[in-house]
Design a protein around this motif. Structure first.
Motif, PDB file in Angstrom:
ATOM      1  N   HIS A  83       0.809  -1.351   0.047  1.00 33.87           N
ATOM      2  CA  HIS A  83      -0.013   0.029  -0.031  1.00 33.87           C
ATOM      3  C   HIS A  83       0.835   1.452   0.003  1.00 33.87           C
ATOM      4  O   HIS A  83       0.921   2.019  -0.958  1.00 33.87           O
ATOM      5  CB  HIS A  83      -0.837   0.005   1.204  1.00 33.87           C
ATOM      6  N   CYS A 108       0.250  -5.004   8.445  1.00 38.72           N
ATOM      7  CA  CYS A 108       0.602  -3.823   8.543  1.00 38.72           C
ATOM      8  C   CYS A 108      -0.066  -2.818   9.367  1.00 38.72           C
ATOM      9  O   CYS A 108      -1.313  -2.664   9.347  1.00 38.72           O
ATOM     10  CB  CYS A 108       0.461  -3.245   6.926  1.00 38.72           C
ATOM     11  N   HIS A 165      -2.057   1.243   8.253  1.00 37.60           N
ATOM     12  CA  HIS A 165      -3.397   0.940   7.757  1.00 37.60           C
ATOM     13  C   HIS A 165      -4.248  -0.134   8.125  1.00 37.60           C
ATOM     14  O   HIS A 165      -5.255  -0.504   7.535  1.00 37.60           O
ATOM     15  CB  HIS A 165      -3.867   1.527   6.466  1.00 37.60           C
TER      16      HIS A 165
HETATM   17  S1  FES Z   1       0.911   1.038   4.392  1.00 39.64           S
HETATM   18 FE1  FES Z   1       0.252  -0.755   4.725  1.00 39.64          FE
HETATM   19  S2  FES Z   1      -2.037  -0.719   4.831  1.00 39.64           S
HETATM   20 FE2  FES Z   1      -1.034   1.253   4.111  1.00 39.64          FE
END
Ligand code: FES
Length: 141
Positions: A87, A103, A106
């Motif tokens: 992402h 992660c 987010h």
């Molecule tokens: S950077 Fe990993 S979900 Fe947004």
């Protein structure tokens, strides 16, 4: 006077200046290079007898190196995926008890095969091969 001339006038080479600039600029443990694709053409070996790699001797353990997360699944299989989230490149962690990569930025999750299981990430992780020979674990593209 350009930068090189200026540095020379105060007795510093450009290399010294670059080194000084980098002191104290280490990023937090979740920083990655900003790459959401993961490294290519990798081929390296981890010595599983080394203290630094000891986490890989236990199911659910993992470590990050060379832009890759290497994990030992709860069933004892070695798996390797890119460290950076697809992402926005935040550093992933491995959650063995949930059989996934997570992660914290987010909330995206990825299966142990790198497939997105929860957004906002929409692209799978790059995966790498692992090969255990004795106590040497090779990770390669
Ligand atoms: S950077 Fe990993 S979900 Fe947004």
């Amino acid at each position: 006077m350009d930068r090189k001339d200026f540095l020379a006038s105060i007795g510093l080479s450009a290399a010294t200046f670059a080194l000084i600039n980098c002191v104290g600029c280490s990023k937090n443990s979740n920083s990655t290079s900003g790459d959401t694709s993961g490294p290519t053409g990798i081929d390296f070996v981890l010595d599983l007898t080394a203290t630094a790699n000891a986490s890989l001797n236990n199911n659910g353990g993992y470590l990050s190196t060379n832009g890759v997360i290497i994990a030992r699944s709860m069933s004892g299989t070695y798996i390797a995926v890119q460290r950076s989230c697809t992402h926005e490149s935040y550093g992933l962690i491995y959650q063995g008890s949930a059989n996934r990569f997570y992660c914290a930025n987010h909330g995206a999750t990825f299966s142990e095969s790198g497939t997105v299981t929860n957004g906002p990430a929409s692209r799978s992780l790059t995966t790498y091969h692992t090969q255990l020979t004795g106590t040497s674990l090779r990770i390669y593209s």
